[in-house]
Design a protein around this motif. Sequence first.
Motif, PDB file in Angstrom:
ATOM      1  N   ALA A  73       2.885   2.408   3.628  1.00  0.00           N
ATOM      2  CA  ALA A  73       3.838   2.210   4.721  1.00  0.00           C
ATOM      3  C   ALA A  73       3.883   3.431   5.631  1.00  0.00           C
ATOM      4  O   ALA A  73       3.569   4.552   5.220  1.00  0.00           O
ATOM      5  N   THR A 197       0.890  -3.920   3.677  1.00  0.00           N
ATOM      6  CA  THR A 197       1.272  -3.193   2.482  1.00  0.00           C
ATOM      7  C   THR A 197       1.072  -4.169   1.330  1.00  0.00           C
ATOM      8  O   THR A 197       1.606  -5.277   1.367  1.00  0.00           O
ATOM      9  N   SER A 321       7.675  -0.191  -5.575  1.00  0.00           N
ATOM     10  CA  SER A 321       7.726   0.403  -4.242  1.00  0.00           C
ATOM     11  C   SER A 321       6.780   1.596  -4.139  1.00  0.00           C
ATOM     12  O   SER A 321       6.107   1.784  -3.115  1.00  0.00           O
ATOM     13  N   ASN A 324       3.099   0.130  -4.034  1.00  0.00           N
ATOM     14  CA  ASN A 324       2.864  -0.662  -2.830  1.00  0.00           C
ATOM     15  C   ASN A 324       3.046   0.164  -1.556  1.00  0.00           C
ATOM     16  O   ASN A 324       2.145   0.216  -0.706  1.00  0.00           O
ATOM     17  N   GLN A 325       4.219   0.791  -1.415  1.00  0.00           N
ATOM     18  CA  GLN A 325       4.585   1.441  -0.162  1.00  0.00           C
ATOM     19  C   GLN A 325       3.951   2.819   0.002  1.00  0.00           C
ATOM     20  O   GLN A 325       3.563   3.201   1.106  1.00  0.00           O
TER      21      GLN A 325
END
Length: 567
Positions: A73, A197, A321, A324-325
Amino acid sequence: MTGISVTKTRNSKEKAQGRRSGLDHVRSLARPDEWAVRMGLKVDARPFSLKGREYVRQIIRDPSPEIVCPKAAQMAYTVTAITKSLHNVIERGWNGLYLLPLKTGAIPFVQARIDPVIESNPEIDSSFAGVDNRLHKQTVAGVNLYVRGTNILRELQEVPVDFEMWDEYDRMVQENMSDAKTRMDGSVVKKLLILSTPTVEGFGVYAEDMWDASDQHRWEVACPGCGRYQVLNFQEPDLDYSNLKLGDRADECVLECVFCKREIRDRERPVMNGQGRWTPFNPDGQLRGYHINQFNSPTQPLVDIMDDYFKGQRDTAKLRSFWNQKMGRAYTAKGDKITAQLLDSCRQQSYSTGGIPNSFVSVGIDIGTLIHVWCWHFTAHGRKMLWNLKLFRTFTELDNFLSTLSSWTGIIDAQPEKKKAHTLAMKYHGKLRLGFSEDRDQASEMATFHKVVGGEAARVNIDKTMALDTFINDYIDGNVILPAEARDLGESMPRKGYNGFYHQQLQMVRVEEENTKGNIVAHWKKNRNADHWHHAGMFATCASLLKPTLVIPADLSAALNVGVMSG
């Protein structure tokens, strides 16, 4: 002489300026980043610049027909897509479609991200005088940029375009994406940029026909000490090294050169991007791919990047998170997705399918090109055992099979073949029910069985999320026994280590997303691959809630009676 000299000088300057002007135009066509700088575009209230984000340069200039980007991200990839879109429309005269997951997010996206960029340059702003509404921009030359959500199929079928941007692909309605892609069928241009993402392995940008099929470019930077290039990474599965030295807390972690072990400090990482390079790790890939994580972010300090990792040791959502991020990687938490390893853990070497059922049989039937039939029977303690799997081409074959069962209950998918499913449900009235499955936010039960009424096909309404949660939890909790030959069941798939029974169960993933009311809800999403066995198993699991009266087959009853009489 002086006048002639001045005239010649002026003419030569004008010619040089003309050449430069022509060169600038060519460069502007090939380099959207330089065009954005020359036009003085502002992005998020700041002048467009790639300083510290030099990794964007190759992506924004890449002319490949299809590009897939699993990303962390806040790495300026959306800025890249917006800039490239406006450049395509204004400079190249290409019609474009910018896709977001939901229509409800499209309007604020245009207002907050696209409109300010357009309005930052009066020339560009005036060029969109043709049509300038919230989801449709048209230049005075008649070139269009459409912004759409993927949840309304009709709106994806309305417009022919030359290029498309898919922003946050993993959260899009996957079954609608093939329709979206056909919007470019009439164009000779056909350019597609896919950004996301990631969510879980095998889904979205990490599906086998996305990143796995790409040339897998990774961003390499040179160590400020020894000068050797490397991908800054943490436990990247395809690399044989990791740059992160874990501490006991986020502020004790250190990023270091994998070769000379020199610490790489936060202030050095943006500078390192200036001399970075993209390197393909799968040069024979069929499409172009780029992956990057936040270790290359010019704004994120290492302690902030690692914070979710340590919080995630107690909170799965935080750990998801982080991967993924922050790392731009897929992450599968327990219960998010059926895996081959999970199915293997349920195999019992001494068990095989077929034979006389231990109990009543619960049947799940999903309809595709073939008819998929899943049959459970049960141990004395209620554990589900895979008794049989059947693949049929016709409803006559299915009917013949059901007629051989004695004590059973079943659910058949009501949607694809409504008339044929209804006829079969009427024939096996009270045993076979029409199954209507959907996500129902207010549901309190996995399955609502309607009262059986004479002259009407029996039916059941299924909350798909609850049913699929139960289905996978049965595997996780050891409540399922699969046969030793489970990998060999289903459609033949010689290039994989298993057949269709395994493969089709791996295609759905549990995700948590914001719904149209702004609430975070969990539901199961599918990719573009077939998932019929997954649904057939879900229907069989729901059917198991109904326990019919045990019926002894006539031939078995006669044999038992003979045995008793002769005794």
